[in-house]
Structures are given as structure tokens and as C-alpha cells.
Design an enzyme around this catalytic site. Structure first.
Site, PDB file in Angstrom:
ATOM      1  N   ARG A 104     -53.459 -68.832 -74.095  1.00  0.00           N
ATOM      2  CA  ARG A 104     -52.995 -67.441 -74.022  1.00  0.00           C
ATOM      3  C   ARG A 104     -52.174 -67.071 -75.265  1.00  0.00           C
ATOM      4  NH1 ARG A 104     -56.018 -68.103 -70.359  1.00  0.00           N
ATOM      5  NH2 ARG A 104     -55.878 -67.224 -68.248  1.00  0.00           N
ATOM      6  N   SER A 145     -52.236 -62.623 -64.337  1.00  0.00           N
ATOM      7  CA  SER A 145     -51.177 -63.640 -64.222  1.00  0.00           C
ATOM      8  C   SER A 145     -49.956 -63.171 -65.006  1.00  0.00           C
ATOM      9  CB  SER A 145     -51.630 -64.956 -64.833  1.00  0.00           C
ATOM     10  OG  SER A 145     -52.745 -65.461 -64.157  1.00  0.00           O
ATOM     11  N   GLU A 167     -46.366 -63.840 -69.571  1.00  0.00           N
ATOM     12  CA  GLU A 167     -47.588 -63.670 -70.356  1.00  0.00           C
ATOM     13  C   GLU A 167     -47.715 -62.266 -70.955  1.00  0.00           C
ATOM     14  OE1 GLU A 167     -51.990 -63.565 -69.863  1.00  0.00           O
ATOM     15  OE2 GLU A 167     -51.467 -65.078 -68.385  1.00  0.00           O
TER      16      GLU A 167
HETATM   17  N1  EPU Z   1     -51.615 -71.691 -56.018  1.00  0.00           N
HETATM   18  C1  EPU Z   1     -50.801 -71.703 -54.921  1.00  0.00           C
HETATM   19  N2  EPU Z   1     -50.188 -70.527 -54.550  1.00  0.00           N
HETATM   20  C2  EPU Z   1     -50.381 -69.378 -55.235  1.00  0.00           C
HETATM   21  C3  EPU Z   1     -51.200 -69.370 -56.369  1.00  0.00           C
HETATM   22  C4  EPU Z   1     -51.824 -70.551 -56.755  1.00  0.00           C
HETATM   23  O1  EPU Z   1     -50.603 -72.720 -54.262  1.00  0.00           O
HETATM   24  O2  EPU Z   1     -49.801 -68.372 -54.848  1.00  0.00           O
HETATM   25  C5  EPU Z   1     -52.317 -72.922 -56.398  1.00  0.00           C
HETATM   26  C6  EPU Z   1     -53.804 -72.789 -56.054  1.00  0.00           C
HETATM   27  O3  EPU Z   1     -54.075 -73.176 -54.752  1.00  0.00           O
HETATM   28  C7  EPU Z   1     -54.430 -73.733 -57.037  1.00  0.00           C
HETATM   29  C8  EPU Z   1     -53.518 -73.629 -58.248  1.00  0.00           C
HETATM   30  O4  EPU Z   1     -52.288 -73.086 -57.795  1.00  0.00           O
HETATM   31  O5  EPU Z   1     -54.412 -75.048 -56.582  1.00  0.00           O
HETATM   32  C9  EPU Z   1     -54.093 -72.817 -59.389  1.00  0.00           C
HETATM   33  O6  EPU Z   1     -54.421 -71.511 -58.932  1.00  0.00           O
HETATM   34  P1  EPU Z   1     -55.721 -70.718 -59.470  1.00  0.00           P
HETATM   35  O7  EPU Z   1     -56.917 -71.572 -59.453  1.00  0.00           O
HETATM   36  O8  EPU Z   1     -55.764 -69.415 -58.759  1.00  0.00           O
HETATM   37  O9  EPU Z   1     -55.445 -70.466 -61.011  1.00  0.00           O
HETATM   38  P2  EPU Z   1     -54.114 -70.160 -61.806  1.00  0.00           P
HETATM   39  O10 EPU Z   1     -53.729 -71.371 -62.553  1.00  0.00           O
HETATM   40  O11 EPU Z   1     -53.105 -69.546 -60.919  1.00  0.00           O
HETATM   41  C10 EPU Z   1     -55.323 -69.447 -64.012  1.00  0.00           C
HETATM   42  C11 EPU Z   1     -55.250 -68.316 -64.997  1.00  0.00           C
HETATM   43  C12 EPU Z   1     -55.999 -67.103 -64.474  1.00  0.00           C
HETATM   44  C13 EPU Z   1     -57.451 -67.515 -64.268  1.00  0.00           C
HETATM   45  C14 EPU Z   1     -57.493 -68.696 -63.273  1.00  0.00           C
HETATM   46  C15 EPU Z   1     -58.885 -69.260 -63.130  1.00  0.00           C
HETATM   47  C16 EPU Z   1     -53.176 -68.546 -66.236  1.00  0.00           C
HETATM   48  C17 EPU Z   1     -51.795 -68.038 -66.457  1.00  0.00           C
HETATM   49  N3  EPU Z   1     -53.862 -67.956 -65.265  1.00  0.00           N
HETATM   50  O12 EPU Z   1     -54.632 -69.034 -62.843  1.00  0.00           O
HETATM   51  O13 EPU Z   1     -55.954 -66.112 -65.480  1.00  0.00           O
HETATM   52  O14 EPU Z   1     -58.214 -66.432 -63.769  1.00  0.00           O
HETATM   53  O15 EPU Z   1     -56.666 -69.774 -63.762  1.00  0.00           O
HETATM   54  O16 EPU Z   1     -59.244 -69.897 -64.318  1.00  0.00           O
HETATM   55  O17 EPU Z   1     -53.621 -69.441 -66.941  1.00  0.00           O
HETATM   56  C18 EPU Z   1     -54.723 -64.230 -66.258  1.00  0.00           C
HETATM   57  O18 EPU Z   1     -54.410 -64.905 -67.242  1.00  0.00           O
HETATM   58  O19 EPU Z   1     -54.336 -63.027 -66.139  1.00  0.00           O
HETATM   59  C19 EPU Z   1     -55.491 -64.844 -65.184  1.00  0.00           C
HETATM   60  C20 EPU Z   1     -55.723 -64.218 -64.035  1.00  0.00           C
END
Ligand code: EPU
Length: 356
Positions: free
Chosen positions: A164, A250, A352
Site C-alpha cells: 500500500r 481498509s 491507510e
Molecule cells: N478478521 C477478523 N475480524 C474482522 C476482520 C478480519 O477476525 O473484523 C480476520 C479474518 O477472519 C481473517 C483475517 O482477519 O482471518 C484477514 O481478513 P480479510 O481476509 O478480510 O483481509 P484483511 O487482511 O482484513 C486485506 C486488505 C483488503 C483486501 C483483503 C483481501 C489491507 C489493509 N487490506 O484485508 O484490502 O481486500 O485483504 O485481500 O491489506 C483495502 O486495502 O482497502 C482493502 C479492502
């Protein structure tokens, strides 16, 4: 060229925060930027480049001249043995461009379907989702220097992409692969971006959400179109549609820690979601950390934590009549989240979006 005065920005930022631009110019080509630079009224003005407004928090009216990027166009510019090279104007909507590439038979961007914002904003934060980042498909971009009006081209190394992150997020000197270079924050406007889309396409399926889709459907060898559909389904289920509820995706980056720090956290919090990275460090799921601190569904004024994904802050107000969240409320909520995650886990979450 027309410079509009006192332009409401609510429709131009996906958080749907109410604010105005003192002055706004719509940029459809480099000639528009050059005309502004040559204009004695606007030439010397500080500027603020606005793409799809999907990664900003407006905390008040915007005083610098807003350059709203509306450069159009998408086309195949070259074909090699290995790649189709496609180009899009910076003002094209990212998702529409992704859809178009698949319609044309050029796979490679499907994991990044439905990311809000424009093509020109995508390199600024090196957008990414479901195991693919913009830098994995990037070829080059054209930008214009906002002081001299000169158009220049950057390759991936010159963009200094990180998680990012890119040269466009930094002012002053910054370390890059090629040594020191000057950050381009507030100094350049991206006009066009080119992508190298692989002819020997392979699906990228490592992510839990996509593996679940494979299990559910029994499809072991999905096409790019299938992955595109899955990604759209997953995102629609987890992430709020900015056209319905204001948000900037995010709000925090996923932090990385040393294996020792991670072991220390696991000893106290065995369920912490973490992923080892190639460089030996460990990425923690910021959404999990925030969720564990009990933030899901909480609010400050009209700014809230989305109840299906704690990493996303939302504008709970209807917004249209000026009743929505203010940028100040969003930032107060963000700071309270940072404090509580820091107190419990000893980790300072980095936000971010760009705060304006
Ligand atoms: N999780 C929780 N509770 C929550 C949210 C997440 O327990 O409220 C856990 C989920 O269960 C999972 C882990 O955290 O085990 C990761 O969650 P998720 O797969 O939804 O992905 P993320 O790491 O929260 C990142 C990116 C997103 C992107 C997704 C999919 C960043 C900051 N965010 O989110 O990007 O869509 O992976 O690749 O890297 C963005 O940057 O705006 C964005 C949406």
C-alpha cells in the site's frame, strides 16, 4: 479551461464526507494541466490531485486547487510473446477497467475486481487484494510534473512500490531499489497506466476466501472470469458498497512484526490471525486485532466500525443532507482504535487513507 468555484466534494469522496473545494479543475489530458500552469491565476497555486476519492478522509474544505483527474481511454498498446500490454487513462474507474480487460480476453487483474477508485489512484497505494497487487501486473505509467508541466514515464522500480505504498505517497528523499530518489507526493499527476497481462496465465488462489469458494463449488481449475465472480461475491459479502454506505476500504494497514514479537503476542492471545512472510517477518490481521478489542459496530458520532469487517470505518449518516460523519469524527474514532490496539497488543496501527 474552466475552474469551478466552491464545489461540493461529497459525491467525489467515497466516505461521503461533506466538504467543499475552493476551486476545482477537471483534467482530461496533459494539455489541461499545462494550460493551468500557464495561467497566472492558477499557475502558482498549490494543488491537490483527486482520483476516485476512495482513499481520502476530508477533515475540512480543500484550499489547494483540486485537480480532478478525468483522463479517459483504454486500449491494447502492445503484444509480446508473453504479455498483452494494456493502457488506461487515469480517470477510468478501476473496476470497469478490470471488467473490460477480461471482456477483451486479457486475464490477470481478476483478483483485484471491485476495488473502488480510479486507475490513476491505483499505483499511488499499490492496490491489492486476494494475493495480487498492482505491482505484479504493472508495466509503466505516464505522469506530469505539476511544477514544470513535463510529462515523464516511470517503470515499476522507479515507482518504488511497497505494501500500500509508492513514490507518490512520499515527499522529500526516499530510499528506492535504485538508491535514493525524490518522493513525488503533491508533485506529479498520473495520466495513464500500462499493465503487462500474462498470456501464460495462472490463477492466484492462495487466499482462504477463494479456497473456500473452490471447496463450495467443487471447481478446482477456475477461469479468470470465475475468479473475478468469486472476488466480487466475497467483497460484496464482506465490504460495504460505498454507494450505499460511505467508507474508504481498509482504514489501517496490516502490521508486520518480528517472529519474536509474534510469539510473544501468541503466548498472550493464542487466536491472533497471522501469516509468515517470505522475508521472515510476520503479518498480523489488523481487522482481527481491532475486532478482538471489541470495536465491531461501535461509533463516534456518525463514524463507525463496520460490523462485518472491523478494518473498515464507515459513515453511518445518510450523508446526502449534510448529516453524515465529519472527517473529525472519523479521525477521533481511528485514534481511539489505535490507542486500544496499542494498549492491548503493543502495536501501533498505521492508517491507510490520506487525511486531507
Ligand atoms: N478478521 C477478523 N475480524 C474482522 C476482520 C478480519 O477476525 O473484523 C480476520 C479474518 O477472519 C481473517 C483475517 O482477519 O482471518 C484477514 O481478513 P480479510 O481476509 O478480510 O483481509 P484483511 O487482511 O482484513 C486485506 C486488505 C483488503 C483486501 C483483503 C483481501 C489491507 C489493509 N487490506 O484485508 O484490502 O481486500 O485483504 O485481500 O491489506 C483495502 O486495502 O482497502 C482493502 C479492502
Amino acid at each position: 479551461m474552466l475552474v469551478e468555484k466552491n464545489v461540493p466534494l461529497q459525491a467525489f469522496n467515497t466516505f461521503r464526507i461533506v466538504a467543499k473545494a475552493h476551486a476545482l479543475a477537471r483534467i482530461t489530458s496533459e494539455a489541461d494541466v499545462q494550460a493551468l500552469l500557464a495561467d497566472p491565476t492558477w499557475g502558482p497555486s498549490p494543488t491537490f490531485v483527486l482520483g476516485g476519492g476512495s482513499n481520502i478522509v476530508l477533515t475540512g474544505d480543500v484550499k489547494p486547487l483540486v485537480l480532478k483527474v478525468e483522463v479517459p481511454g483504454r486500449r491494447l498498446v502492445a503484444e509480446t510473446d508473453k504479455h498483452w500490454v494494456v493502457e488506461a487513462g487515469a480517470g477510468e474507474a478501476w473496476h470497469d477497467f478490470v471488467t473490460w480487460t477480461l471482456d477483451q480476453g486479457y486475464p490477470g487483474l481478476e483478483n483485484m475486481a471491485l476495488i473502488p477508485g480510479t486507475v490513476g489512484a491505483a499505483p499511488v497505494q499499490n492496490v491489492g487484494a486476494y494475493g495480487v497487487e498492482l505491482q505484479d501486473r504493472f508495466e509503466s505509467l505516464d505522469a506530469i510534473d505539476l511544477q514544470t508541466g513535463q510529462v515523464f514515464t516511470l517503470n515499476a522500480a522507479q515507482c518504488a512500490f511497497g505494501y500500500r505504498d509508492s513514490v507518490f505517497k512520499h515527499g522529500g528523499a526516499m530510499p528506492t531499489a535504485g538508491g535514493q530518489s525524490l518522493g513525488l507526493k503533491d508533485r506529479a499527476l498520473i495520466l495513464r497506466v500500462r499493465f503487462a497481462l500474462p498470456k501464460a496465465w495462472k490463477p492466484v488462489l492462495g487466499y482462504a476466501d477463494l479456497e473456500r469458494k473452490m471447496l463450495e463449488t467443487g471447481i478446482q481449475q477456475p477461469t479468470a472470469r470465475q475468479i473475478y465472480n468469486w472476488v466480487c461475491e466475497v467483497r460484496r459479502a464482506k465490504l460495504p458498497d460505498p454507494n450505499v454506505i460511505g467508507n474508504a476500504g481498509s482504514f489501517f494497514k496490516n502490521p508486520t512484526v518480528t517472529p519474536e514479537q509474534c510469539a510473544d503476542i501468541i503466548a498472550r492471545e493464542p487466536k491472533v490471525v497471522h501469516y509468515p512472510l517470505h522475508d521472515g517477518s510476520v503479518k498480523l490481521a489488523a481487522g482481527w486485532l481491532i475486532d478482538a478489542c471489541g470495536w465491531k459496530g461501535k461509533s463516534v458520532g456518525q463514524a463507525g466500525v463496520y460490523d462485518k469487517q472491523a478494518l473498515v470505518l464507515v459513515n453511518r449518516g445518510a450523508g446526502v443532507d449534510g448529516n453524515g460523519a465529519t472527517g473529525g469524527e472519523v479521525m477521533t474514532l481511528a485514534k481511539a482504535i489505535q490507542t486500544s490496539v496499542y494498549e492491548r497488543f503493543g502495536i501501533l496501527l498505521e492508517s491507510e487513507p490520506v487525511v486531507v
